[in-house]
Design an enzyme around this catalytic site. Structure first.
Site, PDB file in Angstrom:
ATOM      1  N   ALA A 178       0.539  -1.050   0.065  1.00  0.00           N
ATOM      2  CA  ALA A 178      -0.164   0.124   0.335  1.00  0.00           C
ATOM      3  C   ALA A 178       0.749   1.401   0.237  1.00  0.00           C
ATOM      4  CB  ALA A 178      -1.013   0.153   0.735  1.00  0.00           C
ATOM      5  N   GLU A 188       4.142   0.872  -6.421  1.00  0.00           N
ATOM      6  CA  GLU A 188       3.674   0.369  -4.795  1.00  0.00           C
ATOM      7  C   GLU A 188       4.240  -0.645  -4.620  1.00  0.00           C
ATOM      8  OE1 GLU A 188       4.340   2.167  -2.201  1.00  0.00           O
ATOM      9  OE2 GLU A 188       3.600   4.002  -2.399  1.00  0.00           O
ATOM     10  N   GLU A 203       7.170  -1.873  -2.776  1.00  0.00           N
ATOM     11  CA  GLU A 203       6.714  -3.193  -1.414  1.00  0.00           C
ATOM     12  C   GLU A 203       7.607  -4.515  -1.797  1.00  0.00           C
ATOM     13  OE1 GLU A 203       3.813  -1.980   0.438  1.00  0.00           O
ATOM     14  OE2 GLU A 203       5.155  -0.175   0.900  1.00  0.00           O
ATOM     15  N   GLU A 237      10.901   0.652   3.855  1.00  0.00           N
ATOM     16  CA  GLU A 237      10.679  -0.533   2.971  1.00  0.00           C
ATOM     17  C   GLU A 237      11.966  -1.852   2.677  1.00  0.00           C
ATOM     18  OE1 GLU A 237      10.074   1.177  -0.831  1.00  0.00           O
ATOM     19  OE2 GLU A 237       8.233   2.115  -0.269  1.00  0.00           O
TER      20      GLU A 237
END
Length: 207
Positions: free
Chosen positions: A79, A96, A100, A145
């Site tokens: 997200a 994203e 991610e 991250e």
């Protein structure tokens, strides 16, 4: 006194308390149905997107991420904030997903729009269903991250994690359950379905 369901809750005054990088806080004076006024504290938010990425084997990608307000790591869908001016929400979701989870998707649908806590914030998260996945190089940005743990689990297991209380993030709970329903045969909305409740107030302040 107006009839129930017909009153217009007009704002007679508004005061900014804090304008930050991600959220703002204001206090509105709102007219109530009996003619009196009441204060309402409102947290303004940029809005966000989340991605329920399901592969050909029916596995969904989850990330384990530290969330400081809860002082805990949570299982969540990939997200991110709607923090780039002019970027389409679907493009934000795709970005994203790469950053991610190291995934790209060829098929996108809208699953649900989730008002995080409408009693005090205008934050709404749009959750997408991403399919026809391919692995790509991750493009990590920032220290958080770098700390992510990525895990693929069968969608049915993710549903069990929701019901067991192991997944508590609101957008993830909603997205996992909605994906389970859609993949069982219900229709999803197109990816570019108009987003009626997308937050805009805070973005207008900071851009």
């Amino acid at each position: 006194m107006s009839e129930p369901g017909t009153h217009e809750f007009s704002v007679v005054s508004s005061k900014d308390v804090h304008i930050g990088r991600v959220v703002g806080l204001r206090v509105d004076e709102v007219v109530m149905p009996d003619g009196s006024t009441a204060r309402r504290e409102v947290v303004e938010h940029l809005g966000a997107v989340a991605v329920c990425a399901v592969d050909g084997d029916g596995q969904v990608t989850l990330i384990h991420q530290y969330r400081h307000p809860l002082r805990d790591r949570l299982w969540e869908l990939p997200a991110g904030l709607l923090d780039l001016e002019g970027e389409d929400p679907v493009d934000t979701a795709a970005r994203e997903l790469v950053e991610e989870a190291g995934l790209a998707a060829a098929r996108w649908d809208t699953l649900v729009d989730v008002a995080a806590s409408p009693g005090f914030t205008d934050e709404v998260v749009r959750v997408y269903l991403a399919r026809e996945l391919t692995e790509v190089a991750r493009e990590m940005h920032g220290e958080e991250e770098a700390d992510l743990v990525i895990r693929k689990v069968p969608l049915a297991e993710a549903v069990r994690m929701v019901l067991a209380g192991d997944i508590v993030n609101g957008a993830t709970v909603s997205g996992v359950l909605a994906a389970s329903v859609v993949l069982a045969g219900e229709s999803a909305r197109p990816a570019h379905t108009p987003w009626r409740d997308r937050p805009t107030t805070f973005a207008a302040r900071v851009r």
